[in-house]
Enzyme design. Sequence first.
Site, PDB file in Angstrom:
ATOM      1  N   LYS A 266       0.853  -1.199   0.000  1.00 30.58           N
ATOM      2  CA  LYS A 266       0.000   0.000   0.000  1.00 30.58           C
ATOM      3  C   LYS A 266       0.882   1.239   0.000  1.00 30.58           C
ATOM      4  O   LYS A 266       1.706   1.423   0.895  1.00 30.58           O
ATOM      5  CB  LYS A 266      -0.908  -0.014   1.224  1.00 30.58           C
ATOM      6  CG  LYS A 266      -1.739   1.257   1.411  1.00 30.58           C
ATOM      7  CD  LYS A 266      -2.517   1.210   2.712  1.00 30.58           C
ATOM      8  CE  LYS A 266      -3.194   2.546   2.998  1.00 30.58           C
ATOM      9  NZ  LYS A 266      -3.894   2.555   4.304  1.00 30.58           N
ATOM     10  N   ASP A 271      -2.767  10.522   3.391  1.00 24.63           N
ATOM     11  CA  ASP A 271      -4.158  10.112   3.538  1.00 24.63           C
ATOM     12  C   ASP A 271      -4.918  11.114   4.392  1.00 24.63           C
ATOM     13  O   ASP A 271      -4.797  11.117   5.613  1.00 24.63           O
ATOM     14  CB  ASP A 271      -4.235   8.717   4.162  1.00 24.63           C
ATOM     15  CG  ASP A 271      -5.666   8.218   4.273  1.00 24.63           C
ATOM     16  OD1 ASP A 271      -6.539   8.770   3.565  1.00 24.63           O
ATOM     17  OD2 ASP A 271      -5.910   7.279   5.049  1.00 24.63           O
ATOM     18  N   LYS A 278     -10.405  12.895   7.861  1.00 27.71           N
ATOM     19  CA  LYS A 278      -9.895  12.546   9.178  1.00 27.71           C
ATOM     20  C   LYS A 278      -9.869  13.787  10.079  1.00 27.71           C
ATOM     21  O   LYS A 278      -9.747  14.916   9.586  1.00 27.71           O
ATOM     22  CB  LYS A 278      -8.457  12.018   9.069  1.00 27.71           C
ATOM     23  CG  LYS A 278      -8.283  10.692   8.387  1.00 27.71           C
ATOM     24  CD  LYS A 278      -6.804  10.318   8.327  1.00 27.71           C
ATOM     25  CE  LYS A 278      -6.565   9.020   7.610  1.00 27.71           C
ATOM     26  NZ  LYS A 278      -7.030   7.852   8.388  1.00 27.71           N
ATOM     27  N   ASP A 289       1.490   6.516   5.420  1.00 28.59           N
ATOM     28  CA  ASP A 289       0.531   5.524   4.944  1.00 28.59           C
ATOM     29  C   ASP A 289       1.018   4.779   3.703  1.00 28.59           C
ATOM     30  O   ASP A 289       0.282   3.992   3.132  1.00 28.59           O
ATOM     31  CB  ASP A 289      -0.812   6.207   4.658  1.00 28.59           C
ATOM     32  CG  ASP A 289      -1.998   5.296   4.917  1.00 28.59           C
ATOM     33  OD1 ASP A 289      -1.818   4.268   5.589  1.00 28.59           O
ATOM     34  OD2 ASP A 289      -3.100   5.612   4.434  1.00 28.59           O
ATOM     35  N   ASP A 348     -12.209   6.821   3.557  1.00 34.74           N
ATOM     36  CA  ASP A 348     -11.030   6.673   4.409  1.00 34.74           C
ATOM     37  C   ASP A 348     -10.619   5.205   4.536  1.00 34.74           C
ATOM     38  O   ASP A 348      -9.692   4.878   5.263  1.00 34.74           O
ATOM     39  CB  ASP A 348     -11.302   7.272   5.797  1.00 34.74           C
ATOM     40  CG  ASP A 348     -10.027   7.467   6.599  1.00 34.74           C
ATOM     41  OD1 ASP A 348      -8.945   7.564   5.971  1.00 34.74           O
ATOM     42  OD2 ASP A 348     -10.097   7.535   7.839  1.00 34.74           O
ATOM     43  N   GLU A 350      -9.392   3.604   1.957  1.00 31.28           N
ATOM     44  CA  GLU A 350      -8.881   3.665   0.586  1.00 31.28           C
ATOM     45  C   GLU A 350      -7.814   2.625   0.294  1.00 31.28           C
ATOM     46  O   GLU A 350      -7.634   2.201  -0.846  1.00 31.28           O
ATOM     47  CB  GLU A 350      -8.336   5.065   0.298  1.00 31.28           C
ATOM     48  CG  GLU A 350      -6.932   5.367   0.798  1.00 31.28           C
ATOM     49  CD  GLU A 350      -6.746   5.228   2.308  1.00 31.28           C
ATOM     50  OE1 GLU A 350      -5.660   4.795   2.730  1.00 31.28           O
ATOM     51  OE2 GLU A 350      -7.697   5.532   3.070  1.00 31.28           O
ATOM     52  N   ARG A 352      -7.451  -0.542   0.912  1.00 28.08           N
ATOM     53  CA  ARG A 352      -7.878  -1.842   0.390  1.00 28.08           C
ATOM     54  C   ARG A 352      -8.259  -1.749  -1.097  1.00 28.08           C
ATOM     55  O   ARG A 352      -8.179  -2.733  -1.821  1.00 28.08           O
ATOM     56  CB  ARG A 352      -9.042  -2.379   1.218  1.00 28.08           C
ATOM     57  CG  ARG A 352     -10.311  -1.568   1.166  1.00 28.08           C
ATOM     58  CD  ARG A 352     -11.250  -1.892   2.306  1.00 28.08           C
ATOM     59  NE  ARG A 352     -10.690  -1.440   3.579  1.00 28.08           N
ATOM     60  CZ  ARG A 352     -11.271  -1.655   4.766  1.00 28.08           C
ATOM     61  NH1 ARG A 352     -12.404  -2.340   4.829  1.00 28.08           N
ATOM     62  NH2 ARG A 352     -10.723  -1.205   5.867  1.00 28.08           N
TER      63      ARG A 352
END
Length: 500
Positions: A266, A271, A278, A289, A348, A350, A352
Amino acid sequence: MTSFSLPPLTLATSAPGDADVLVVGLAESAGTAVLVGVPDSVEARVADQFGRPLLEVARELGAASKPGTAVALPGVAGSRLVTVGLGEIDVTPEQVRRAAGNGVRAAAALAGDRPLRVAVSLDAVEPEVVKGAAEGALLGSYSFVKVSGTQPKPAIASITVVSNSGRTEARDAVDAARTVAEAVCLARDWVNTPANVLYPETFAEAARTAAKGTRIDVEVLDDKALEKGGFGGILAVGGGSSRAPRLVRFSYAPRGAKAHLALVGKGITFDTGGLNLKPADGMYTMKSDMAGAAAVLAATRAIARLGLKVRVTAYASMAENMPSGTAYRPSDVLTMYGGTTVENVNSDAEGRLVMADALVRAGEDSPDLIIDVATLTGACVVALGERVAGLMASDDTAADAVLDAAESAGEAFWQLPIPDGTRTKLESKVADLRSGGNRAGGALTAAAFLHSFVPDDVPWAHLDVAGPAFNDEGPYDYVPTGGTGMAVRTLVALAQSLQS
């Protein structure tokens, strides 16, 4: 983009006479404290200087056998001594790795205007213990190079690992330790780099640069190529940013390789949560991230530089998750690479989505095993804390392979289940799948979603490193504040195990 440079590392049968700092151990044997790795000449000089044995002086100053303890002693004949706690005298490579890291960090704190020459003397003999000492020392020397107009001087000029083993295996262990430590520090550097400097385009170019001089073939898909290929997850997540997404593919295929390992990481370079924004406090560390992508790319580089006889194909899905008029929305239906449609539940969640595209693509390479690495869920941090990563797998054989590699590498993973029925949380009325369920068992539901994009006949393991990939507290052992390089060592150890 700045990067940390490891100090020179050598192996010696005795501590160099010009060492500025000598790191020695304090262990526990049958309830009695025992000094480890102290040359007789040092013991004699301490007795002459202080009129008492070194052990007595060290304990008066707070030295202890407890792991994590590091105490600097007064100068002895122009050099300094640092004692580190080893725990039980029958040490493991990880005990030595942690102690060496603590010792080098303590030595670095003694540096003034001049970087110090450090010798680590912990009675390491067996190759794996020598490797642990070398890795810990190098990893403990790491500090992120600030984005600054002036570059600070390094605290450590050189490191010598002392071992009375003159075997070729010990020298090979030190060489391997340097290669692995360089990979870990590369991943740390990428994670620590601010998101306005490291974004999908620059991250992809940094990956390309890192592969130079190796036998890794690099392919980078930009936004146009991603659109042509139908990578709907990566495009949706990256669609809200002015910085277009990328998919990086590393391919290492040495002659004689019998096993094929696929890695997926990933790479969300920042993010915000997208339209599901967030809170401010939760956004500050989100430059990290992309730690999963950093881990798989850095590990593949190390595997290639070590010349391991295993084929590795690595995918890093890079995107910046931002809110804007072009951002994807909750309730949007996305068509993923391969054709599966997904109802987006939360922008949020994202990671996956970008991982799903890459998992399908990785499956097309017909690997023997797929491993994905992601800072995926806060739920995993709640379950396992900030120093243990979660492991979920298609079967126990795949899980055991990762756990064995992690134990060998000294990284902490804990297996979590994907219970029967978890997939029902992902049922959608408007698409093939929903991207998530309710809050209960969030890490398990996320893993079940990812597993949906893995070919049925390919073993798979998912590493959720959301907790230990970034340390926003003080340094400990060989772990710095900031990016940790979590999972790099495990992936390299896994590749080593697949050679046989």
